[in-house]
Write an enzyme that holds these catalytic residues in place. Structure first.
Site, PDB file in Angstrom:
ATOM      1  N   LYS A  66      55.960  -6.487  10.501  1.00 37.56           N
ATOM      2  CA  LYS A  66      55.822  -6.957  11.959  1.00 37.56           C
ATOM      3  C   LYS A  66      57.010  -7.792  12.721  1.00 37.56           C
ATOM      4  CE  LYS A  66      50.839  -7.420  12.050  1.00 37.56           C
ATOM      5  NZ  LYS A  66      49.589  -8.315  12.652  1.00 37.56           N
ATOM      6  N   ASP A 102      47.366  -7.623  19.490  1.00 35.72           N
ATOM      7  CA  ASP A 102      46.418  -8.666  18.880  1.00 35.72           C
ATOM      8  C   ASP A 102      45.743  -9.756  19.983  1.00 35.72           C
ATOM      9  OD1 ASP A 102      46.343  -7.665  16.358  1.00 35.72           O
ATOM     10  OD2 ASP A 102      47.766  -9.141  15.756  1.00 35.72           O
TER      11      ASP A 102
HETATM   12  P1  NAP Z   1      50.001 -16.470   8.140  1.00 32.16           P
HETATM   13  O1  NAP Z   1      50.967 -16.374   9.273  1.00 32.16           O
HETATM   14  O2  NAP Z   1      50.345 -16.574   6.786  1.00 32.16           O
HETATM   15  O3  NAP Z   1      49.357 -17.832   8.626  1.00 32.16           O
HETATM   16  C1  NAP Z   1      48.349 -18.648   7.603  1.00 32.16           C
HETATM   17  C2  NAP Z   1      47.898 -19.739   8.166  1.00 32.16           C
HETATM   18  O4  NAP Z   1      46.617 -20.184   7.275  1.00 32.16           O
HETATM   19  C3  NAP Z   1      48.832 -20.915   8.334  1.00 32.16           C
HETATM   20  O5  NAP Z   1      48.420 -21.647   9.550  1.00 32.16           O
HETATM   21  C4  NAP Z   1      48.545 -21.680   7.044  1.00 32.16           C
HETATM   22  O6  NAP Z   1      48.978 -22.993   6.994  1.00 32.16           O
HETATM   23  C5  NAP Z   1      46.975 -21.619   6.888  1.00 32.16           C
HETATM   24  N1  NAP Z   1      46.273 -21.775   5.473  1.00 32.16           N
HETATM   25  C6  NAP Z   1      46.587 -20.898   4.487  1.00 32.16           C
HETATM   26  N2  NAP Z   1      45.897 -21.243   3.453  1.00 32.16           N
HETATM   27  C7  NAP Z   1      45.397 -22.404   3.685  1.00 32.16           C
HETATM   28  C8  NAP Z   1      44.730 -23.464   3.120  1.00 32.16           C
HETATM   29  N3  NAP Z   1      44.176 -23.347   1.689  1.00 32.16           N
HETATM   30  N4  NAP Z   1      44.224 -24.621   3.919  1.00 32.16           N
HETATM   31  C9  NAP Z   1      44.461 -24.845   5.020  1.00 32.16           C
HETATM   32  N5  NAP Z   1      45.269 -23.884   5.846  1.00 32.16           N
HETATM   33  C10 NAP Z   1      45.897 -22.828   5.167  1.00 32.16           C
HETATM   34  O7  NAP Z   1      48.614 -15.368   8.437  1.00 32.16           O
HETATM   35  P2  NAP Z   1      48.289 -14.581   9.698  1.00 32.16           P
HETATM   36  O8  NAP Z   1      49.026 -13.293   9.909  1.00 32.16           O
HETATM   37  O9  NAP Z   1      48.081 -15.514  10.904  1.00 32.16           O
HETATM   38  O10 NAP Z   1      46.593 -14.388   9.202  1.00 32.16           O
HETATM   39  C11 NAP Z   1      45.593 -14.998   8.919  1.00 32.16           C
HETATM   40  C12 NAP Z   1      44.360 -14.604   8.999  1.00 32.16           C
HETATM   41  O11 NAP Z   1      44.090 -13.875  10.056  1.00 32.16           O
HETATM   42  C13 NAP Z   1      44.566 -13.561   7.708  1.00 32.16           C
HETATM   43  O12 NAP Z   1      43.297 -13.588   6.996  1.00 32.16           O
HETATM   44  C14 NAP Z   1      44.427 -12.164   8.332  1.00 32.16           C
HETATM   45  O13 NAP Z   1      43.631 -11.013   7.547  1.00 32.16           O
HETATM   46  C15 NAP Z   1      43.414 -12.258   9.525  1.00 32.16           C
HETATM   47  N6  NAP Z   1      43.716 -11.673  10.701  1.00 32.16           N
HETATM   48  C16 NAP Z   1      42.556 -11.070  11.393  1.00 32.16           C
HETATM   49  C17 NAP Z   1      42.903 -10.173  12.520  1.00 32.16           C
HETATM   50  C18 NAP Z   1      41.906  -9.494  12.890  1.00 32.16           C
HETATM   51  O14 NAP Z   1      42.034  -8.450  13.820  1.00 32.16           O
HETATM   52  N7  NAP Z   1      40.415 -10.041  12.825  1.00 32.16           N
HETATM   53  C19 NAP Z   1      44.042 -10.120  12.985  1.00 32.16           C
HETATM   54  C20 NAP Z   1      45.308 -10.870  12.266  1.00 32.16           C
HETATM   55  C21 NAP Z   1      45.146 -11.526  11.131  1.00 32.16           C
HETATM   56  P3  NAP Z   1      50.519 -23.662   6.541  1.00 32.16           P
HETATM   57  O15 NAP Z   1      51.179 -23.442   7.785  1.00 32.16           O
HETATM   58  O16 NAP Z   1      49.907 -25.031   6.267  1.00 32.16           O
HETATM   59  O17 NAP Z   1      50.644 -22.825   5.321  1.00 32.16           O
END
Ligand code: NAP
Length: 276
Positions: A66, A102
Site C-alpha cells: 500500500k 478506505d
Molecule cells: P497498523 O497500521 O499496523 O496499525 C495497528 C494499530 O493497532 C496501531 O495503532 C497499534 O498501536 C495498534 N495496536 C496493535 N496491537 C495493539 C495492542 N496489543 N494494544 C494496543 N494497540 C495495539 O494496522 P492497520 O492497517 O491500521 O489495520 C488495523 C486493523 O484494521 C487490522 O486488524 C485490519 O485488518 C483492520 N482493517 C479493516 C478494514 C475494513 O475494511 N474493515 C480496513 C483496513 C484495516 P502502536 O502504534 O502502539 O503499535
C-alpha cells in the site's frame, strides 16, 4: 472485450475481494473478471510494467504494497497522500492512477448501518493510529466532526499522526479514555485488538453516553469483544464488515462503469466465509 481487474498482495489467498467483485460482476451481467494475484515485493515493479501494457482496467492493492505503489503510480490523488496509503489503482491509456477508498468505505458503512451517526457530532474517539486510523480520521474530518481524539498505545505515533493531518485532531494515550468518554458519541476501534477474541482491558464503555455508537473495523470475528461489550451497555454498534464491502464500491464503478450496491445477500455470502 472482457475487462480484467485484480487485487495484488503477498500473501493474497485470504482476500475476500474476489468474492465481493465476482458477486457484483455476476449480478450485473458484466463481461469482466477480478482475480487475486500474489505479487511478492521483488516483483512489484514488473507487475506495474505489465499494467502499463493495458491488460487490466485496474485493481486493488493490499499488504504489503500500500505504500510502495506510491512511487510506481503516474499520479496519486491528494487524499491518498494524506492517508499515506493507496488501495485502488485505475489504468487509463497506459497511465496508472492511485487512490484510497478506505475512508469512503468507513463512511458508507456508518451511513448505511448507523443512521444519524454524524449529526452534530462533537467528540469522536479513534482507538489506534495506524494506516486504517488515518483513513478514518480523514473521513471524520470530511464530515466536520468538531473534535477527533486519537488514542494510541504509542503516544508518539499518535502525535506524528496529528501533526500530519492537522485540525481538529488531538493525540492522547489510551489511558485518557475515561477523561473523554462522557462527552463522546462515537468510538471507533482501528487497532488489531479484537482479532482472535482479544480485548481492551482498560476501556470502560459504560462511561459513554447512552446515545453513543461503537464501531470496530476488525471483522473477524464479526462481533468483536468490544462490540459485545458495547451492546451489553445498551449502545448502538456497527460491525466492520460493511467497511470492507463499501470500500469496494468506488473501485468497481471506476473499472466496470456501474455503481454496485452492497446488499444483504452479498454481506451474507461474505459472512459465510468468515465462519469457522
Ligand atoms: P497498523 O497500521 O499496523 O496499525 C495497528 C494499530 O493497532 C496501531 O495503532 C497499534 O498501536 C495498534 N495496536 C496493535 N496491537 C495493539 C495492542 N496489543 N494494544 C494496543 N494497540 C495495539 O494496522 P492497520 O492497517 O491500521 O489495520 C488495523 C486493523 O484494521 C487490522 O486488524 C485490519 O485488518 C483492520 N482493517 C479493516 C478494514 C475494513 O475494511 N474493515 C480496513 C483496513 C484495516 P502502536 O502504534 O502502539 O503499535
Amino acid at each position: 472485450m472482457t475487462k480484467k481487474a485484480f487485487v495484488i498482495g503477498h500473501p493474497i489467498a485470504h482476500s475476500r475481494s474476489p468474492l465481493i467483485h465476482g458477486n457484483w460482476l455476476a449480478d450485473l451481467g458484466i463481461d469482466g473478471s477480478y482475480d487475486a494475484i500474489d505479487v511478492p515485493p521483488a516483483e512489484l515493479v514488473s507487475f506495474f510494467d505489465r499494467l502499463r501494457q493495458g491488460e487490466f482496467v485496474g485493481g486493488n492493492v493490499t499488504i504489503p504494497h500500500k505504500q510502495a505503489v506510491f512511487a510506481l503510480c503516474d499520479s496519486v490523488d491528494p487524499l491518498a497522500k494524506t492517508i499515506g496509503a493507496v488501495n485502488t489503482l485505475t489504468v487509463t491509456a497506459g497511465k496508472i492512477h492511485g487512490t484510497n477508498t478506505d475512508y469512503l468505505g468507513f463512511l458508507g458503512n456508518l451511513d448505511a448501518a448507523g443512521s444519524g451517526w454524524d449529526d452534530d457530532l462533537q467528540h469522536a474517539i479513534v482507538l489506534g493510529a495506524g494506516g486504517a486510523a488515518r483513513a478514518i480520521a480523514v473521513a471524520l474530518q470530511s464530515r466536520g466532526v468538531t473534535n477527533i481524539h486519537i488514542l494510541n498505545r504509542t503516544l508518539g505515533t499518535a502525535q506524528t499522526f496529528v501533526a500530519d493531518l492537522g485540525d481538529p485532531l488531538k493525540a492522547h494515550p489510551i489511558g485518557d479514555f475515561p477523561i473523554l468518554a462522557a462527552k463522546t458519541n462515537l468510538v471507533i476501534n482501528t487497532t488489531s485488538i479484537g482479532m482472535h477474541g482479544t480485548r481492551f482491558d482498560t476501556i470502560d464503555l459504560g462511561l459513554l453516553p447512552k446515545t453513543a455508537l461503537v464501531t470496530d473495523i476488525v471483522y473477524v470475528p464479526l462481533q468483536t469483544p468490544l462490540l459485545l461489550d458495547a451492546a451489553a451497555c445498551g449502545l448502538r454498534i456497527v460491525d466492520g464488515l460493511g467497511m470492507l464491502l463499501h470500500q469496494a464500491v468506488p473501485g468497481f464503478e471506476a473499472w466496470f462503469g456501474v455503481r454496485p450496491v452492497v446488499t444483504a445477500g452479498l454481506r451474507a455470502a461474505i459472512i459465510a466465509t468468515l465462519e469457522p
